[in-house]
Scaffold this motif. Structure first.
Motif, PDB file in Angstrom:
ATOM      1  N   ALA A  26      -4.365  -7.895   3.585  1.00  0.00           N
ATOM      2  CA  ALA A  26      -5.844  -8.257   3.358  1.00  0.00           C
ATOM      3  C   ALA A  26      -6.537  -7.208   2.854  1.00  0.00           C
ATOM      4  CB  ALA A  26      -6.174  -8.944   4.672  1.00  0.00           C
ATOM      5  N   ILE A  28      -7.778  -4.895  -0.948  1.00  0.00           N
ATOM      6  CA  ILE A  28      -8.699  -5.377  -2.002  1.00  0.00           C
ATOM      7  C   ILE A  28      -7.521  -6.257  -2.807  1.00  0.00           C
ATOM      8  CG2 ILE A  28      -8.191  -3.266  -3.407  1.00  0.00           C
ATOM      9  CD1 ILE A  28     -11.332  -5.106  -3.505  1.00  0.00           C
ATOM     10  N   GLY A  30      -4.832  -7.931  -1.629  1.00  0.00           N
ATOM     11  CA  GLY A  30      -4.633  -9.377  -1.134  1.00  0.00           C
ATOM     12  C   GLY A  30      -5.909 -10.333  -1.129  1.00  0.00           C
ATOM     13  N   ARG A  52      -0.876  -6.711   9.036  1.00  0.00           N
ATOM     14  CA  ARG A  52      -0.671  -6.128  10.436  1.00  0.00           C
ATOM     15  C   ARG A  52      -1.874  -5.545  10.950  1.00  0.00           C
ATOM     16  NH1 ARG A  52       2.192  -1.605   7.056  1.00  0.00           N
ATOM     17  NH2 ARG A  52       3.843  -2.422   7.205  1.00  0.00           N
ATOM     18  N   PHE A  76     -16.191  -3.227  -6.933  1.00  0.00           N
ATOM     19  CA  PHE A  76     -15.023  -3.415  -5.627  1.00  0.00           C
ATOM     20  C   PHE A  76     -15.306  -4.489  -4.973  1.00  0.00           C
ATOM     21  CE2 PHE A  76     -12.668  -1.912  -1.935  1.00  0.00           C
ATOM     22  CZ  PHE A  76     -11.470  -1.405  -2.547  1.00  0.00           C
ATOM     23  N   CYS A 121      -0.084  -9.082  12.538  1.00  0.00           N
ATOM     24  CA  CYS A 121       1.315  -9.676  12.415  1.00  0.00           C
ATOM     25  C   CYS A 121       2.101  -8.838  11.324  1.00  0.00           C
ATOM     26  CB  CYS A 121       1.301 -10.982  11.863  1.00  0.00           C
ATOM     27  SG  CYS A 121       1.348 -12.166  13.215  1.00  0.00           S
ATOM     28  N   PHE A 123       4.838  -8.790   8.477  1.00  0.00           N
ATOM     29  CA  PHE A 123       5.720  -9.533   7.704  1.00  0.00           C
ATOM     30  C   PHE A 123       7.271  -8.781   7.822  1.00  0.00           C
ATOM     31  CE2 PHE A 123       8.135  -9.483   3.633  1.00  0.00           C
ATOM     32  CZ  PHE A 123       8.128 -10.749   3.434  1.00  0.00           C
ATOM     33  N   TYR A 156       0.959  -5.958  -1.131  1.00  0.00           N
ATOM     34  CA  TYR A 156       0.879  -4.572  -0.044  1.00  0.00           C
ATOM     35  C   TYR A 156      -0.072  -3.376  -0.856  1.00  0.00           C
ATOM     36  CZ  TYR A 156       5.337  -6.371   1.881  1.00  0.00           C
ATOM     37  OH  TYR A 156       6.196  -7.003   2.524  1.00  0.00           O
ATOM     38  N   LYS A 202      -9.408  13.411  -3.941  1.00  0.00           N
ATOM     39  CA  LYS A 202     -10.892  12.575  -3.536  1.00  0.00           C
ATOM     40  C   LYS A 202     -11.125  13.140  -1.866  1.00  0.00           C
ATOM     41  CE  LYS A 202     -13.317   8.654  -2.775  1.00  0.00           C
ATOM     42  NZ  LYS A 202     -13.312   7.531  -2.278  1.00  0.00           N
ATOM     43  N   PRO A 378      -8.094  -0.462 -11.477  1.00  0.00           N
ATOM     44  CA  PRO A 378      -8.454   0.531 -10.777  1.00  0.00           C
ATOM     45  C   PRO A 378      -7.617   0.651  -9.409  1.00  0.00           C
ATOM     46  CG  PRO A 378     -10.210  -1.110 -10.569  1.00  0.00           C
ATOM     47  CD  PRO A 378      -9.211  -1.599 -11.618  1.00  0.00           C
TER      48      PRO A 378
HETATM   49  C1  LIG Z   1      -9.190   8.202   0.808  1.00  0.00           C
HETATM   50  C2  LIG Z   1      -9.125   7.165  -0.119  1.00  0.00           C
HETATM   51  C3  LIG Z   1     -10.188   6.653  -0.562  1.00  0.00           C
HETATM   52  C4  LIG Z   1     -10.226   5.808  -1.900  1.00  0.00           C
HETATM   53  N1  LIG Z   1     -11.226   5.687  -2.420  1.00  0.00           N
HETATM   54  C5  LIG Z   1     -11.441   4.630  -3.514  1.00  0.00           C
HETATM   55  C6  LIG Z   1     -12.306   4.131  -4.223  1.00  0.00           C
HETATM   56  O1  LIG Z   1     -13.558   4.789  -3.835  1.00  0.00           O
HETATM   57  N2  LIG Z   1     -12.529   3.138  -5.031  1.00  0.00           N
HETATM   58  C7  LIG Z   1     -11.200   2.663  -5.319  1.00  0.00           C
HETATM   59  O2  LIG Z   1     -11.387   1.716  -6.324  1.00  0.00           O
HETATM   60  N3  LIG Z   1     -10.130   3.072  -4.786  1.00  0.00           N
HETATM   61  C8  LIG Z   1      -9.916   3.998  -3.926  1.00  0.00           C
HETATM   62  N4  LIG Z   1      -8.887   4.497  -3.281  1.00  0.00           N
HETATM   63  C9  LIG Z   1      -7.609   3.732  -3.608  1.00  0.00           C
HETATM   64  C10 LIG Z   1      -7.244   2.660  -2.748  1.00  0.00           C
HETATM   65  O3  LIG Z   1      -6.316   2.725  -1.815  1.00  0.00           O
HETATM   66  C11 LIG Z   1      -7.548   1.079  -3.368  1.00  0.00           C
HETATM   67  O4  LIG Z   1      -8.673   1.005  -3.930  1.00  0.00           O
HETATM   68  C12 LIG Z   1      -7.708  -0.037  -2.183  1.00  0.00           C
HETATM   69  O5  LIG Z   1      -8.342  -0.154  -1.377  1.00  0.00           O
HETATM   70  C13 LIG Z   1      -6.209  -0.254  -1.904  1.00  0.00           C
HETATM   71  O6  LIG Z   1      -5.897  -1.391  -1.535  1.00  0.00           O
HETATM   72  P1  LIG Z   1      -4.701  -2.223  -1.625  1.00  0.00           P
HETATM   73  O7  LIG Z   1      -5.107  -3.732  -1.031  1.00  0.00           O
HETATM   74  O8  LIG Z   1      -3.995  -2.073  -2.712  1.00  0.00           O
HETATM   75  O9  LIG Z   1      -3.838  -1.621  -0.461  1.00  0.00           O
HETATM   76  P2  LIG Z   1      -4.277  -1.456   1.011  1.00  0.00           P
HETATM   77  O10 LIG Z   1      -5.520  -1.179   1.298  1.00  0.00           O
HETATM   78  O11 LIG Z   1      -3.263  -0.425   1.635  1.00  0.00           O
HETATM   79  O12 LIG Z   1      -3.825  -2.918   1.787  1.00  0.00           O
HETATM   80  C14 LIG Z   1      -2.496  -3.286   1.867  1.00  0.00           C
HETATM   81  C15 LIG Z   1      -2.346  -4.243   3.128  1.00  0.00           C
HETATM   82  O13 LIG Z   1      -1.266  -4.794   3.454  1.00  0.00           O
HETATM   83  C16 LIG Z   1      -1.003  -4.734   4.703  1.00  0.00           C
HETATM   84  N5  LIG Z   1       0.631  -4.829   4.952  1.00  0.00           N
HETATM   85  C17 LIG Z   1       1.485  -3.785   4.213  1.00  0.00           C
HETATM   86  N6  LIG Z   1       2.560  -4.318   4.613  1.00  0.00           N
HETATM   87  C18 LIG Z   1       2.597  -5.201   5.569  1.00  0.00           C
HETATM   88  C19 LIG Z   1       3.477  -6.261   6.251  1.00  0.00           C
HETATM   89  N7  LIG Z   1       4.757  -5.486   6.246  1.00  0.00           N
HETATM   90  N8  LIG Z   1       3.068  -6.751   6.908  1.00  0.00           N
HETATM   91  C20 LIG Z   1       1.678  -7.120   7.205  1.00  0.00           C
HETATM   92  N9  LIG Z   1       0.855  -6.422   6.720  1.00  0.00           N
HETATM   93  C21 LIG Z   1       1.225  -5.671   5.902  1.00  0.00           C
HETATM   94  C22 LIG Z   1      -1.367  -3.538   5.227  1.00  0.00           C
HETATM   95  O14 LIG Z   1      -1.699  -3.342   6.851  1.00  0.00           O
HETATM   96  C23 LIG Z   1      -3.009  -3.354   4.344  1.00  0.00           C
HETATM   97  O15 LIG Z   1      -3.846  -3.755   5.249  1.00  0.00           O
HETATM   98  C24 LIG Z   1      -8.889   5.279  -2.273  1.00  0.00           C
HETATM   99  C25 LIG Z   1      -7.840   5.489  -1.650  1.00  0.00           C
HETATM  100  C26 LIG Z   1      -7.741   6.796  -0.634  1.00  0.00           C
HETATM  101  C27 LIG Z   1      -6.359   6.937   0.007  1.00  0.00           C
END
Ligand SMILES: Cc1cc2nc3c(=O)[nH]c(=O)nc-3n(C[C@H](O)[C@H](O)[C@H](O)COP(=O)(O)OP(=O)(O)OC[C@H]3O[C@@H](n4cnc5c(N)ncnc54)[C@H](O)[C@@H]3O)c2cc1C
Length: 504
Positions: A26, A28, A30, A52, A76, A121, A123, A156, A202, A378
């Motif tokens: 859940a 960005i 998801g 989770r 975003f 939860c 997965f 993920y 960053k 991004p």
């Molecule tokens: C410090 C930092 C600052 C950042 N700042 C920016 C920014 O300013 N702008 C930008 O665009 N990007 C930024 N990023 C990059 C950022 O990681 C992404 O933008 C974005 O928020 C990541 O989202 P995501 O959905 O890809 O992954 P995540 O946010 O990691 O979400 C994945 C989700 O999947 C869940 N999950 C994974 N495996 C399982 C499983 N087996 N069972 C249940 N749940 C599971 C996790 O709990 C998690 O909540 C930043 C990264 C970092 C580390």
């Protein structure tokens, strides 16, 4: 069985439930998958959203408190859902503002389709049986939950985890991690000991800027590794009326880089990008991960830092009643007892996860993760957005997107190779999608993508860029493909077009 909309796993006994689409994650990624699903499903169809973590937001739930979004906040979001913050577009949202907005996105999507939220939860696994996907999850308390869905999206995304403090030999160093220690808090305020920020990306810049502006005169040192350059926010997001004539659209900047990159000349391609769109404060810049910084932030940090050390911290050790910093190179530096060491060494593409392609052979399971990256910028949100459209259009297995194993590449190649290759990857795959989806539909998909940084610019500039893309993307695609194949061959990493579970 009746399921309320929000279900915390601890309240659930072992059960089997059915839904149309199950989305894991859940963040960005998801939420963008969920937004797209809500465009294809009808009101009575249901999505089960599993994470989770205890709420929507992904890594933003537990990253450091003083983090700021590095792009203007409207960019975003999930799909084209607008922010309700009421601040100028240039405002860099705080952690809580980002979390509030992502929760808002979930609420907006829930007005269109039924979403059951399964937070807390894990997965565990999934298999395709008899034309559906059987999904096994487990609650924090160890209860089993089985979900049967027509399709599964594992979003993920970046899968970012928190960082622990660095383990140091010295008993005189106060080693902390921003994820567990707020540098604006009373303990740091009460101390005037020097600070060593380890990591020049960053998190390092956010930490340096927070300390330098919050506690002027404090000694702040930076151990910067190979040095990092950032994308200049002033160049790619010029403010006010200047966006009619100044700066560059993100898509054009990446096209310029990808056209220069041939799979062997990452230093040249990155130098071009840095000279035109970069900002940096270290004498060398071996790192680039696409983060944004303004010229003003860069100047503030550069002026406020006491010392910038190029190299990697190996340890802080005590000897002869004193302490010293040891770098990996073997060089040493005096370390004042009681100084703070803040672990800002970064958290992107760090884990070791099992390989899986972005699609299963049937096209019922879509998987957005670092082992088969298709549209890197991004964030995972962009890949989730476009690939969920392909999933619902029944085209996921038909379009042979090029996938790069970013975990493998990161281990084998310097970061500059990865980012140079990511520019080519992004454009190659968007070109294939543009060809596979009929024109009007593709334009609609693009117009509803709130993660598209080009939307910062006025329509005439965007239209010019779109026309350029339409005229050149097929020709450029062959060049990008050759560049990617060359990188794959050079470093022996997993990369290539994927069709179903196989490769072409
Ligand atoms: C410090 C930092 C600052 C950042 N700042 C920016 C920014 O300013 N702008 C930008 O665009 N990007 C930024 N990023 C990059 C950022 O990681 C992404 O933008 C974005 O928020 C990541 O989202 P995501 O959905 O890809 O992954 P995540 O946010 O990691 O979400 C994945 C989700 O999947 C869940 N999950 C994974 N495996 C399982 C499983 N087996 N069972 C249940 N749940 C599971 C996790 O709990 C998690 O909540 C930043 C990264 C970092 C580390």
């Amino acid at each position: 069985m009746y399921w309320p909309d929000v279900l915390y796993c601890r309240e659930v006994d072992a059960m089997t439930e059915k839904c149309d689409t199950c989305i894991v994650g859940a963040g960005i990624a998801g939420l963008n998958a969920l937004f797209v699903a809500s465009r294809y499903l009808s009101r009575d169809q249901r999505v089960i959203l599993v994470d989770r973590r205890s709420r929507a937001g992904g890594m933003w739930v537990d990253t450091y408190d003083y983090v700021r979004l590095h792009q203007p906040h409207p960019f975003f979001t999930a799909g084209n859902i607008e922010w309700t913050l009421g601040k100028a577009q240039e405002h860099l949202a705080t952690k809580n503002e980002v979390l509030d907005h992502l929760q808002h996105c979930l609420e907006v999507i829930k007005r269109r389709i039924r979403v059951t939220e399964l937070f807390g939860c894990e997965f565990e696994n999934a298999e395709e049986v008899g034309g559906m996907v059987r999904i096994n999850c487990i609650s924090g308390e160890g209860r089993e939950i089985e979900i049967e869905a027509d399709r599964l999206i594992k979003a993920y995304g970046q899968g970012v985890e928190t960082n622990a403090p660095l383990e140091l030999s010295s008993t005189r160093a106060r080693s902390v991690s921003p994820d567990y220690f707020d540098v604006r808090g009373p303990e740091m305020q009460a101390s005037d000991a020097p600070v060593w920020i380890v990591g020049g990306g960053k998190t390092g810049m956010d930490t340096a800027h927070t300390l330098i502006t919050g506690q002027p005169g404090r000694e702040v040192n930076l151990v910067a590794g190979p040095g990092t350059f950032f994308t200049s926010r002033d160049r790619l997001f010029p403010s006010g009326a200047s966006r009619w004539y100044k700066g560059e659209l993100t898509s054009s900047a990446f096209t310029g880089m990808a056209r220069r990159f041939d799979g062997t000349n990452e230093a040249e391609a990155m130098d071009w990008f840095r000279e035109n769109y970069g900002v940096w404060l270290t004498p060398e810049t071996g790192n680039f991960l696409g983060a944004y910084l303004s010229e003003a932030e860069n100047d503030t940090i550069a002026a406020g830092l006491n010392e910038v050390v190029m190299g990697y911290l190996a340890d802080v050790v005590d000897h002869d009643g004193a302490a010293e910093v040891i770098l990996r190179s073997g060089a040493t530096m005096p370390f004042e007892p009681g100084s703070w060491v803040i672990n800002c060494t970064g958290s992107l593409i760090r884990g070791e996860n099992p390989y899986e392609p972005y699609t299963s052979a049937s096209g019922r399971i879509l998987s957005i993760q670092n082992r088969s990256v298709t549209i890197p910028f991004p964030s995972g949100g962009n890949a989730a957005y476009f690939l969920t459209h392909l999933l619902f259009l029944g085209k996921l297995t038909q379009v042979p997107l090029y996938a790069v194993d970013a975990e493998d590449l990161r281990r084998k190649a310097p970061q500059l190779v990865m980012v140079a290759a990511f520019g080519s990857l992004q454009l190659y795959n968007l070109s294939l999608i543009a060809e596979a989806v009929p024109g009007g539909q593709f334009n609609k998909i693009v117009s509803q993508n709130g993660l598209d940084f080009d939307r910062w610019f006025p329509l005439p500039r965007r239209l010019r860029a779109s026309v350029r893309f339409i005229l050149t993307h097929k020709r450029d695609r062959e060049h990008h493909r050759r560049s990617l194949d060359t990188v794959a061959e050079r470093f022996g990493f997993r990369g290539g077009p994927v069709v179903g579970a196989g490769r072409v």
